[in-house]
Design a protein around this motif. Sequence first.
Motif, mmCIF file in Angstrom:
data_model
loop_
_atom_site.group_PDB
_atom_site.id
_atom_site.type_symbol
_atom_site.label_atom_id
_atom_site.label_comp_id
_atom_site.label_asym_id
_atom_site.label_seq_id
_atom_site.Cartn_x
_atom_site.Cartn_y
_atom_site.Cartn_z
ATOM 1 N N LYS A 1 0.837 -1.204 0.000
ATOM 2 C CA LYS A 1 0.000 0.000 0.000
ATOM 3 C C LYS A 1 0.865 1.244 0.000
ATOM 4 O O LYS A 1 0.626 2.188 -0.748
ATOM 5 C CB LYS A 1 -0.921 -0.012 1.223
ATOM 6 C CG LYS A 1 -1.656 1.261 1.493
ATOM 7 C CD LYS A 1 -2.841 1.445 0.597
ATOM 8 C CE LYS A 1 -3.713 2.587 1.086
ATOM 9 N NZ LYS A 1 -3.796 3.685 0.179
ATOM 10 N N PHE A 2 1.897 1.258 0.842
ATOM 11 C CA PHE A 2 2.796 2.414 0.894
ATOM 12 C C PHE A 2 3.472 2.628 -0.451
ATOM 13 O O PHE A 2 3.518 3.741 -0.967
ATOM 14 C CB PHE A 2 3.844 2.248 1.984
ATOM 15 C CG PHE A 2 4.946 3.256 1.887
ATOM 16 C CD1 PHE A 2 4.715 4.591 2.180
ATOM 17 C CD2 PHE A 2 6.211 2.891 1.461
ATOM 18 C CE1 PHE A 2 5.720 5.534 2.051
ATOM 19 C CE2 PHE A 2 7.227 3.819 1.344
ATOM 20 C CZ PHE A 2 6.978 5.144 1.637
ATOM 21 N N LEU A 3 4.016 1.572 -1.034
ATOM 22 C CA LEU A 3 4.699 1.693 -2.326
ATOM 23 C C LEU A 3 3.741 2.147 -3.420
ATOM 24 O O LEU A 3 4.103 2.962 -4.269
ATOM 25 C CB LEU A 3 5.370 0.379 -2.700
ATOM 26 C CG LEU A 3 6.538 -0.030 -1.804
ATOM 27 C CD1 LEU A 3 7.019 -1.420 -2.167
ATOM 28 C CD2 LEU A 3 7.661 0.992 -1.863
ATOM 29 N N SER A 4 2.529 1.663 -3.391
ATOM 30 C CA SER A 4 1.520 2.079 -4.372
ATOM 31 C C SER A 4 1.217 3.569 -4.221
ATOM 32 O O SER A 4 1.147 4.294 -5.203
ATOM 33 C CB SER A 4 0.258 1.254 -4.185
ATOM 34 O OG SER A 4 -0.754 1.678 -5.061
ATOM 35 N N ASP A 5 1.048 4.017 -2.975
ATOM 36 C CA ASP A 5 0.768 5.431 -2.730
ATOM 37 C C ASP A 5 1.962 6.305 -3.114
ATOM 38 O O ASP A 5 1.794 7.409 -3.623
ATOM 39 C CB ASP A 5 0.438 5.662 -1.249
ATOM 40 C CG ASP A 5 -0.912 5.103 -0.860
ATOM 41 O OD1 ASP A 5 -1.696 4.694 -1.752
ATOM 42 O OD2 ASP A 5 -1.192 5.068 0.356
ATOM 43 N N LEU A 6 3.158 5.798 -2.908
ATOM 44 C CA LEU A 6 4.365 6.573 -3.181
ATOM 45 C C LEU A 6 4.613 6.748 -4.675
ATOM 46 O O LEU A 6 4.994 7.818 -5.143
ATOM 47 C CB LEU A 6 5.575 5.889 -2.538
ATOM 48 C CG LEU A 6 6.924 6.574 -2.671
ATOM 49 C CD1 LEU A 6 6.940 7.900 -1.924
ATOM 50 C CD2 LEU A 6 8.021 5.664 -2.125
ATOM 51 N N PHE A 7 4.363 5.704 -5.448
ATOM 52 C CA PHE A 7 4.726 5.722 -6.865
ATOM 53 C C PHE A 7 3.568 5.904 -7.836
ATOM 54 O O PHE A 7 3.799 6.046 -9.031
ATOM 55 C CB PHE A 7 5.489 4.444 -7.234
ATOM 56 C CG PHE A 7 6.839 4.371 -6.564
ATOM 57 C CD1 PHE A 7 7.844 5.268 -6.902
ATOM 58 C CD2 PHE A 7 7.093 3.438 -5.579
ATOM 59 C CE1 PHE A 7 9.086 5.207 -6.295
ATOM 60 C CE2 PHE A 7 8.335 3.372 -4.957
ATOM 61 C CZ PHE A 7 9.323 4.266 -5.319
ATOM 62 N N TYR A 8 2.331 5.904 -7.359
ATOM 63 C CA TYR A 8 1.215 6.041 -8.303
ATOM 64 C C TYR A 8 0.291 7.150 -7.931
ATOM 65 O O TYR A 8 -0.001 7.581 -6.987
ATOM 66 C CB TYR A 8 0.426 4.739 -8.404
ATOM 67 C CG TYR A 8 1.280 3.609 -8.928
ATOM 68 C CD1 TYR A 8 1.635 3.559 -10.258
ATOM 69 C CD2 TYR A 8 1.757 2.634 -8.071
ATOM 70 C CE1 TYR A 8 2.418 2.518 -10.738
ATOM 71 C CE2 TYR A 8 2.541 1.592 -8.553
ATOM 72 C CZ TYR A 8 2.871 1.544 -9.878
ATOM 73 O OH TYR A 8 3.646 0.536 -10.359
#
Length: 43
Positions: free
Chosen positions: A36-43
């Motif tokens: 979830k964090f990576l998705s929020d960070l990169f998208y």
Amino acid sequence: MIEYAGIGVAMGNAEENVKQKSDYITLSNEENGVGKFLSDLFY
């Protein structure tokens, strides 16, 4: 360590003192919080 990481990320089920020092609080480890964090960070 969370203060020196650049972006401090705490899992949703982390202890309160860790959450208070974090820049971002994500879902718990059982809820795919890292994803979830990576998705929020990169998208």
